[in-house]
Design an enzyme around this catalytic site. Structure first.
Site, PDB file in Angstrom:
ATOM      1  N   LYS A  64      41.992  40.249  30.856  1.00  0.00           N
ATOM      2  CA  LYS A  64      43.401  39.823  30.942  1.00  0.00           C
ATOM      3  C   LYS A  64      43.688  38.704  29.944  1.00  0.00           C
ATOM      4  CE  LYS A  64      43.958  41.868  35.210  1.00  0.00           C
ATOM      5  NZ  LYS A  64      44.579  43.146  35.455  1.00  0.00           N
ATOM      6  N   HIS A 116      47.322  41.380  45.304  1.00  0.00           N
ATOM      7  CA  HIS A 116      46.760  42.618  44.750  1.00  0.00           C
ATOM      8  C   HIS A 116      45.735  43.099  45.783  1.00  0.00           C
ATOM      9  CE1 HIS A 116      44.192  44.984  42.005  1.00  0.00           C
ATOM     10  NE2 HIS A 116      45.159  44.929  41.102  1.00  0.00           N
TER      11      HIS A 116
HETATM   12  N1  PLP Z   1      44.164  40.371  41.131  1.00  0.00           N
HETATM   13  C1  PLP Z   1      45.285  40.495  40.417  1.00  0.00           C
HETATM   14  C2  PLP Z   1      46.436  39.591  40.708  1.00  0.00           C
HETATM   15  C3  PLP Z   1      45.371  41.450  39.408  1.00  0.00           C
HETATM   16  O1  PLP Z   1      46.502  41.587  38.717  1.00  0.00           O
HETATM   17  C4  PLP Z   1      44.255  42.283  39.156  1.00  0.00           C
HETATM   18  C5  PLP Z   1      44.319  43.338  38.124  1.00  0.00           C
HETATM   19  O2  PLP Z   1      45.351  43.785  37.729  1.00  0.00           O
HETATM   20  C6  PLP Z   1      43.098  42.096  39.918  1.00  0.00           C
HETATM   21  C7  PLP Z   1      43.082  41.135  40.902  1.00  0.00           C
HETATM   22  C8  PLP Z   1      41.876  42.925  39.673  1.00  0.00           C
HETATM   23  O3  PLP Z   1      41.331  42.622  38.428  1.00  0.00           O
HETATM   24  P1  PLP Z   1      40.116  43.501  37.831  1.00  0.00           P
HETATM   25  O4  PLP Z   1      40.591  44.927  37.875  1.00  0.00           O
HETATM   26  O5  PLP Z   1      39.938  42.974  36.466  1.00  0.00           O
HETATM   27  O6  PLP Z   1      38.956  43.277  38.717  1.00  0.00           O
END
Ligand code: PLP
Length: 420
Positions: free
Chosen positions: A228, A125
């Site tokens: 999540k 991500h």
């Molecule tokens: N990493 C992964 C694999 C994710 O799926 C996400 C959000 O979808 C994030 C990081 C970022 O999470 P947040 O937006 O809660 O900081």
């Protein structure tokens, strides 16, 4: 539907059971983006504001002491949830993105030197990629990427080769937010540690899956967000092994993290407080604790088993529909499945499904590199959670079949065309 599921849908997730949009019943299948907060989470946060709201670690009066105790209880709950050796290794943040930025900034300031190497993967991500890119550019280190195979797995042979260059750290997700690939983290951590690299796990998508505890996993850092796991937004943690957290300088400074000052000499509090400058998201932390208790009560094994069965069903059902192309075929998938319907645009497919009540994500899901690697510009993502049912997947499959039939009737050449 299982009995437990009917109960929790009705009792704990009214939004899942009753939501309507433009006269249609909503089928919420965007849990990789965010999950619905359970009622106990909402009640806990309301109770916090109604009865406990006061700043922590500062007041000597009752409400402040209670708020401090509640926050520290949640820290203990998180430590148990992730299998940390001590609650001191848990730093509260606003979520995965802030945790990783925090860590990358601390690494840039305290560890990385010009010429050092950091590894991330093509599956990450953007929240586990851009902070490392920025840390490398600030410190003069280099960022290299572990490739992903056509199946959507990490190329472990290539990881082995990259590890020969002795990187300082490997940043890797536990579960891909696009393909649902479950990475073999134990094996990866062993390989990285043998090469002297620290391992930072982005567990944003993995915490309902019953990841092994951080100690048995052997990772040095781990990040995830409460939203999540049916908790509130704006709350998350960075776990770090004690030795690491003690070594790293806090990237953010301010109130609440100073133990003594003889200007301009400043001594910071011990971990974890030295990393928690400013007033924490106290209501969010209270809700985070309630979310963990909720997930623990339901049982991560049960959740994981059921969610895996849903994703397998979705994969089987959708792959049987001519015209739908599923991205990747990893050995183990959890939580997410992405597909294209060429030559239709992913955005248009999601929009047409939305008109029928389906809440699905389209685009690159903040994983631009992975989409490029899979040879598509965008995809539609379905991401069920334990409150979803097989029937909802079936309704989605039927809606897709109707959509494809309508497209064919309109002369759009769907089916049998390559991804694009
Ligand atoms: N990493 C992964 C694999 C994710 O799926 C996400 C959000 O979808 C994030 C990081 C970022 O999470 P947040 O937006 O809660 O900081």
């Amino acid at each position: 539907m299982h009995d437990w599921q009917a109960l929790i849908r009705k009792r704990d997730f009214p939004m899942i059971e009753n939501a309507q949009c433009r006269g249609k019943t909503v089928v919420y299948l965007d849990n990789a983006a965010t999950t619905q907060a359970s009622r106990p989470v909402i009640w806990t946060m309301e109770n916090y504001y109604m009865r406990q709201h006061a700043n922590v670690h500062r007041g000597v009066y009752c409400m402040s002491e209670e708020a401090t105790a509640a926050m520290e209880e949640t820290r203990q709950l998180v430590a148990e949830f992730i299998g940390a050796a001590s609650p001191d290794e848990v730093v509260f943040t606003s979520g995965t993105t802030q945790s990783i930025n925090f860590l990358a900034e601390a690494f840039a300031a305290s560890v990385l030197k010009p010429g050092d190497l950091v590894l991330a993967t093509e599956m990450e991500h953007n929240s586990n990629l851009l902070p490392w890119l920025s840390a490398c550019s600030r410190s003069g280190a280099e960022l290299a990427l572990v490739p992903v195979t056509a199946d959507g797995e990490l190329d472990l042979e290539e990881l082995g080769r990259l590890l020969e260059k002795k990187p300082k750290l490997l940043a890797v997700c536990a579960v891909s937010n696009v393909l649902g690939t479950v990475n073999p983290l134990r094996e990866i951590a062993e390989m990285a540690h043998a090469a002297g690299a620290a391992v930072a796990v982005d567990a944003a998508q993995a915490m309902r899956h019953g990841l092994p505890g951080v100690c048995s996993l052997g990772c040095d850092f781990l990040s995830f967000s409460a939203h999540k796991i049916m908790g509130p937004t704006g709350s998350g943690i960075l776990y770090g092994k004690r030795e690491w957290l003690e070594r790293l300088a806090p990237p953010h400074t301010g109130g609440g993290m100073v133990s003594s000052m003889q200007w301009p000499e400043i001594n910071y509090e011990d971990i974890p407080l030295k990393f928690e400058a400013g007033t924490p998201n106290l209501a969010g932390i209270a809700g985070f604790g309630a979310a963990i208790e909720y997930i623990q009560a339901l049982g991560r094994e049960r959740i994981s088993e059921y969610e895996v069965s849903l994703i397998k069903y979705a994969e089987k059902r959708l792959s049987g529909i001519p015209g739908i192309q599923i991205l990747g075929s990893p050995a183990q998938r959890f939580g997410a499945l992405s597909f294209t319907v060429p030559p239709l645009q992913a955005y248009d497919v999601a929009l047409m499904l939305s008109a029928e009540g389906f809440a699905l994500r389209s685009g690159r899901h903040c994983a631009n590199l992975l989409h490029e690697k899979m040879g598509v510009s965008a995809s539609v993502r379905l991401s069920p959670a334990f409150y979803n049912t097989k029937n909802e997947i079936e309704l989605l499959a039927a809606a897709l079949e109707r959509l494809l039939a309508a497209a064919k009737k309109a002369g759009v050449p769907v089916g049998g065309v390559k991804n694009g």
